[in-house]
Design a protein around this motif. Structure first.
Motif, mmCIF file in Angstrom:
data_model
loop_
_atom_site.group_PDB
_atom_site.id
_atom_site.type_symbol
_atom_site.label_atom_id
_atom_site.label_comp_id
_atom_site.label_asym_id
_atom_site.label_seq_id
_atom_site.Cartn_x
_atom_site.Cartn_y
_atom_site.Cartn_z
ATOM 1 N N SER A 39 15.609 -9.174 -6.729
ATOM 2 C CA SER A 39 16.810 -8.339 -6.655
ATOM 3 C C SER A 39 16.509 -6.920 -6.177
ATOM 4 N N SER A 40 15.241 -6.508 -6.199
ATOM 5 C CA SER A 40 14.891 -5.154 -5.769
ATOM 6 C C SER A 40 14.564 -5.071 -4.283
ATOM 7 N N TRP A 41 14.484 -6.194 -3.567
ATOM 8 C CA TRP A 41 14.165 -6.165 -2.145
ATOM 9 C C TRP A 41 15.170 -5.366 -1.331
ATOM 10 N N PRO A 42 16.483 -5.511 -1.546
ATOM 11 C CA PRO A 42 17.413 -4.675 -0.764
ATOM 12 C C PRO A 42 17.158 -3.175 -0.960
ATOM 13 N N LEU A 43 16.789 -2.780 -2.170
ATOM 14 C CA LEU A 43 16.495 -1.375 -2.436
ATOM 15 C C LEU A 43 15.239 -0.936 -1.685
ATOM 16 N N MET A 44 14.196 -1.757 -1.727
ATOM 17 C CA MET A 44 12.942 -1.403 -1.060
ATOM 18 C C MET A 44 13.103 -1.345 0.452
ATOM 19 N N LEU A 45 13.993 -2.158 1.003
ATOM 20 C CA LEU A 45 14.184 -2.179 2.447
ATOM 21 C C LEU A 45 15.210 -1.165 2.909
ATOM 22 N N GLY A 46 15.847 -0.458 1.966
ATOM 23 C CA GLY A 46 16.805 0.568 2.338
ATOM 24 C C GLY A 46 18.138 0.016 2.792
ATOM 25 N N VAL A 47 18.460 -1.210 2.423
ATOM 26 C CA VAL A 47 19.702 -1.838 2.860
ATOM 27 C C VAL A 47 20.917 -1.142 2.252
ATOM 28 N N ALA A 52 13.565 4.201 -2.362
ATOM 29 C CA ALA A 52 12.671 3.628 -3.362
ATOM 30 C C ALA A 52 11.275 4.199 -3.146
ATOM 31 N N ILE A 53 10.482 4.159 -4.169
ATOM 32 C CA ILE A 53 9.086 4.578 -4.081
ATOM 33 C C ILE A 53 8.239 3.314 -4.025
ATOM 34 N N ILE A 54 7.434 3.211 -2.993
ATOM 35 C CA ILE A 54 6.577 2.057 -2.804
ATOM 36 C C ILE A 54 5.135 2.520 -2.983
ATOM 37 N N ALA A 55 4.366 1.803 -3.787
ATOM 38 C CA ALA A 55 2.962 2.163 -4.017
ATOM 39 C C ALA A 55 2.060 1.121 -3.357
ATOM 40 N N TRP A 57 -2.404 0.603 -2.015
ATOM 41 C CA TRP A 57 -3.743 1.174 -1.939
ATOM 42 C C TRP A 57 -3.889 1.922 -0.633
ATOM 43 N N HIS A 58 -4.576 3.063 -0.662
ATOM 44 C CA HIS A 58 -4.699 3.896 0.534
ATOM 45 C C HIS A 58 -5.405 3.193 1.683
ATOM 46 N N GLU A 59 -6.244 2.218 1.377
ATOM 47 C CA GLU A 59 -6.952 1.523 2.456
ATOM 48 C C GLU A 59 -6.009 0.669 3.311
ATOM 49 N N PHE A 60 -4.797 0.386 2.790
ATOM 50 C CA PHE A 60 -3.824 -0.399 3.545
ATOM 51 C C PHE A 60 -2.816 0.477 4.287
ATOM 52 N N LEU A 61 -3.025 1.773 4.311
ATOM 53 C CA LEU A 61 -2.083 2.687 4.942
ATOM 54 C C LEU A 61 -1.697 2.294 6.365
ATOM 55 N N PRO A 62 -2.634 1.933 7.244
ATOM 56 C CA PRO A 62 -2.223 1.567 8.598
ATOM 57 C C PRO A 62 -1.395 0.280 8.657
ATOM 58 N N LEU A 63 -1.451 -0.536 7.611
ATOM 59 C CA LEU A 63 -0.751 -1.813 7.626
ATOM 60 C C LEU A 63 0.614 -1.767 6.955
#
Length: 73
Positions: A39-47, A52-55, A57-63
Motif C-alpha cells: 500500500s505504500s508503493w504509490p507514496l514512494m513513487l510519488g503518484v 516519501a523518504i527512501i533509505a 546503502w550509499h554503495e547503491f547510489l548510482p543504481l
C-alpha cells in the motif's frame, strides 16, 4: 598532458561506455529488498503528489534511479 587526454572525445566516449557497462552489470547483480507494505508503493513513487523518504546503502547510489524504473514497470 593528462588534462589534454581527459578532454579527448575518444577518451570520454570510452570512459562513458565503461561506466555504462559497469552500471548495467551492477544493476543485474544487485538484490533489491523493499521492506514496505504494498500500500505504500504509490507514496514512494510519488503518484499521490506526496513525498516519501527512501533509505538505501550509499554503495547503491548510482543504481537508485533504476529502482524507480523497475517499480514503475
Amino acid at each position: 598532458m593528462l588534462k589534454h587526454i581527459r578532454r579527448s572525445p575518444l577518451v570520454r566516449r570510452i570512459v562513458g561506455r565503461l561506466i555504462g557497462i559497469y552500471l548495467r552489470l551492477a544493476l543485474r547483480s544487485a538484490r533489491w529488498t523493499v521492506d514496505a507494505p504494498a500500500s505504500s508503493w504509490p507514496l514512494m513513487l510519488g503518484v499521490d503528489g506526496q513525498t516519501a523518504i527512501i533509505a538505501f546503502w550509499h554503495e547503491f547510489l548510482p543504481l537508485v534511479p533504476a529502482l524507480w524504473w523497475h517499480a514503475r514497470a
